[in-house]
Design a protein around this motif. Structure first.
Motif, short mmCIF file in Angstrom:
data_model
loop_
_atom_site.label_atom_id
_atom_site.label_comp_id
_atom_site.label_asym_id
_atom_site.label_seq_id
_atom_site.Cartn_x
_atom_site.Cartn_y
_atom_site.Cartn_z
N GLU A 106 0.84 -1.20 0.00
CA GLU A 106 0.00 0.00 0.00
C GLU A 106 0.88 1.25 0.00
OE1 GLU A 106 -3.07 2.54 -0.26
OE2 GLU A 106 -3.17 0.36 -0.52
N GLN A 107 1.95 1.24 0.77
CA GLN A 107 2.87 2.37 0.81
C GLN A 107 3.53 2.56 -0.56
OE1 GLN A 107 3.85 5.52 2.30
NE2 GLN A 107 3.21 4.24 3.90
N ARG A 108 3.88 1.45 -1.22
CA ARG A 108 4.48 1.54 -2.55
C ARG A 108 3.50 2.14 -3.55
NH1 ARG A 108 7.20 -4.01 -1.39
NH2 ARG A 108 9.30 -3.31 -0.85
N ARG A 109 2.23 1.73 -3.47
CA ARG A 109 1.21 2.29 -4.37
C ARG A 109 1.06 3.79 -4.14
NH1 ARG A 109 -1.37 -2.75 -3.66
NH2 ARG A 109 -2.47 -2.03 -1.80
N GLN A 110 1.04 4.20 -2.88
CA GLN A 110 0.90 5.63 -2.57
C GLN A 110 2.09 6.42 -3.10
OE1 GLN A 110 0.33 6.00 1.66
NE2 GLN A 110 -1.73 5.17 1.59
N LEU A 111 3.29 5.89 -2.92
CA LEU A 111 4.48 6.59 -3.41
C LEU A 111 4.48 6.68 -4.93
CD1 LEU A 111 7.20 5.14 -1.03
CD2 LEU A 111 6.38 7.50 -1.11
N GLU A 112 4.04 5.62 -5.60
CA GLU A 112 3.97 5.63 -7.06
C GLU A 112 2.94 6.66 -7.53
OE1 GLU A 112 4.77 4.82 -11.01
OE2 GLU A 112 5.93 4.36 -9.20
N GLU A 113 1.81 6.75 -6.86
CA GLU A 113 0.78 7.74 -7.20
C GLU A 113 1.33 9.16 -6.98
OE1 GLU A 113 -2.40 9.63 -8.57
OE2 GLU A 113 -2.04 7.47 -8.75
N GLU A 114 2.05 9.38 -5.90
CA GLU A 114 2.65 10.69 -5.65
C GLU A 114 3.67 11.03 -6.73
OE1 GLU A 114 4.30 10.59 -1.71
OE2 GLU A 114 2.33 10.23 -0.79
N ARG A 115 4.45 10.04 -7.15
CA ARG A 115 5.45 10.26 -8.20
C ARG A 115 4.78 10.63 -9.51
NH1 ARG A 115 7.33 7.97 -12.43
NH2 ARG A 115 6.10 6.09 -12.17
N ARG A 117 1.79 11.94 -9.91
CA ARG A 117 1.17 13.25 -9.78
C ARG A 117 2.23 14.35 -9.93
NH1 ARG A 117 -0.68 13.24 -4.57
NH2 ARG A 117 -1.86 11.39 -5.11
N ALA A 118 3.39 14.15 -9.31
CA ALA A 118 4.46 15.15 -9.41
C ALA A 118 4.97 15.27 -10.84
CB ALA A 118 5.60 14.77 -8.47
N GLU A 119 5.10 14.14 -11.54
CA GLU A 119 5.54 14.18 -12.93
C GLU A 119 4.54 14.92 -13.80
OE1 GLU A 119 6.25 10.20 -14.29
OE2 GLU A 119 8.20 10.07 -13.28
N SER A 120 3.26 14.67 -13.56
CA SER A 120 2.20 15.33 -14.31
C SER A 120 2.23 16.83 -14.07
CB SER A 120 0.85 14.75 -13.91
OG SER A 120 -0.18 15.44 -14.56
N GLU A 121 2.41 17.23 -12.80
CA GLU A 121 2.48 18.65 -12.48
C GLU A 121 3.71 19.29 -13.10
OE1 GLU A 121 2.27 18.87 -8.25
OE2 GLU A 121 0.18 18.23 -8.20
N ASN A 122 4.84 18.56 -13.09
CA ASN A 122 6.07 19.09 -13.68
C ASN A 122 5.91 19.28 -15.18
OD1 ASN A 122 7.42 19.27 -11.28
ND2 ASN A 122 8.47 17.30 -11.52
N ARG A 123 5.24 18.33 -15.85
CA ARG A 123 5.02 18.47 -17.29
C ARG A 123 4.16 19.69 -17.59
NH1 ARG A 123 2.58 13.50 -18.03
NH2 ARG A 123 3.94 12.22 -16.81
N SER A 124 3.11 19.92 -16.83
CA SER A 124 2.25 21.06 -17.09
C SER A 124 2.94 22.37 -16.72
CB SER A 124 0.91 20.92 -16.36
OG SER A 124 1.10 20.95 -14.97
N ASP A 125 3.81 22.35 -15.72
CA ASP A 125 4.53 23.56 -15.31
C ASP A 125 5.63 23.94 -16.29
OD1 ASP A 125 2.95 23.75 -13.10
OD2 ASP A 125 4.46 22.97 -11.70
#
Length: 138
Positions: A106-115, A117-125
């Motif tokens: 579950e912790q791995r899934r959360q970290l992957e989702e955070e990663r 999300r961050a990549e998506s935000e970085n691409r849009s930024d």
């Protein structure tokens, strides 16, 4: 009281925990959470102080394990858990291990989702202001 404030203001770099967990970010996050619980006083004053020292970066986790007052308190606090473990059946131990694996996944899934999300935000930024999209000459 200042040391409690210092430990919450300054946080040790995650590389300390990654080294202790064979570079597993999920295990490193769980280790940090465990130290944060200890820092709240969960395991007594000596382990609270040890956790605050480690989380603040003033002391490494390996170094803290070599401090006799911390080690003695850790042994004392873990004795009831060791007794409970010894009294468990193999089935109970397997269930507990499965629960731990589930928490880790579950912790791995959360970290992957955070990663992601961050990549998506970085691409849009990083989109250029002048990329030609969103306006027309006409």
């Amino acid at each position: 009281m200042d040391s409690a404030r210092d430990s919450s203001d300054k946080r040790v770099d995650d590389s300390e925990f990654l080294e202790m967990t064979q570079q597993d970010p999920a295990q490193a996050k769980i280790l940090r959470q465990s130290l944060e619980h200890l820092a709240s006083g969960l395991g007594g004053n000596a382990l609270k102080e040890m956790a605050q020292e480690v989380l603040s970066g003033r002391m490494g986790l390996r170094e803290a394990a070599n401090v006799s007052a911390y080690a003695e308190e850790a042994v004392q606090q873990s004795a009831p858990l060791a007794e409970k473990w010894a009294a468990m059946s193999d089935r109970e131990r397997d269930e507990l291990a499965a629960d731990g694996e589930h928490r880790l996944e579950e912790q791995r899934r959360q970290l992957e989702e955070e990663r992601r999300r961050a990549e998506s935000e970085n691409r849009s930024d990083t989109k250029s202001r002048h990329d030609g999209r969103g306006w027309s000459l006409y």
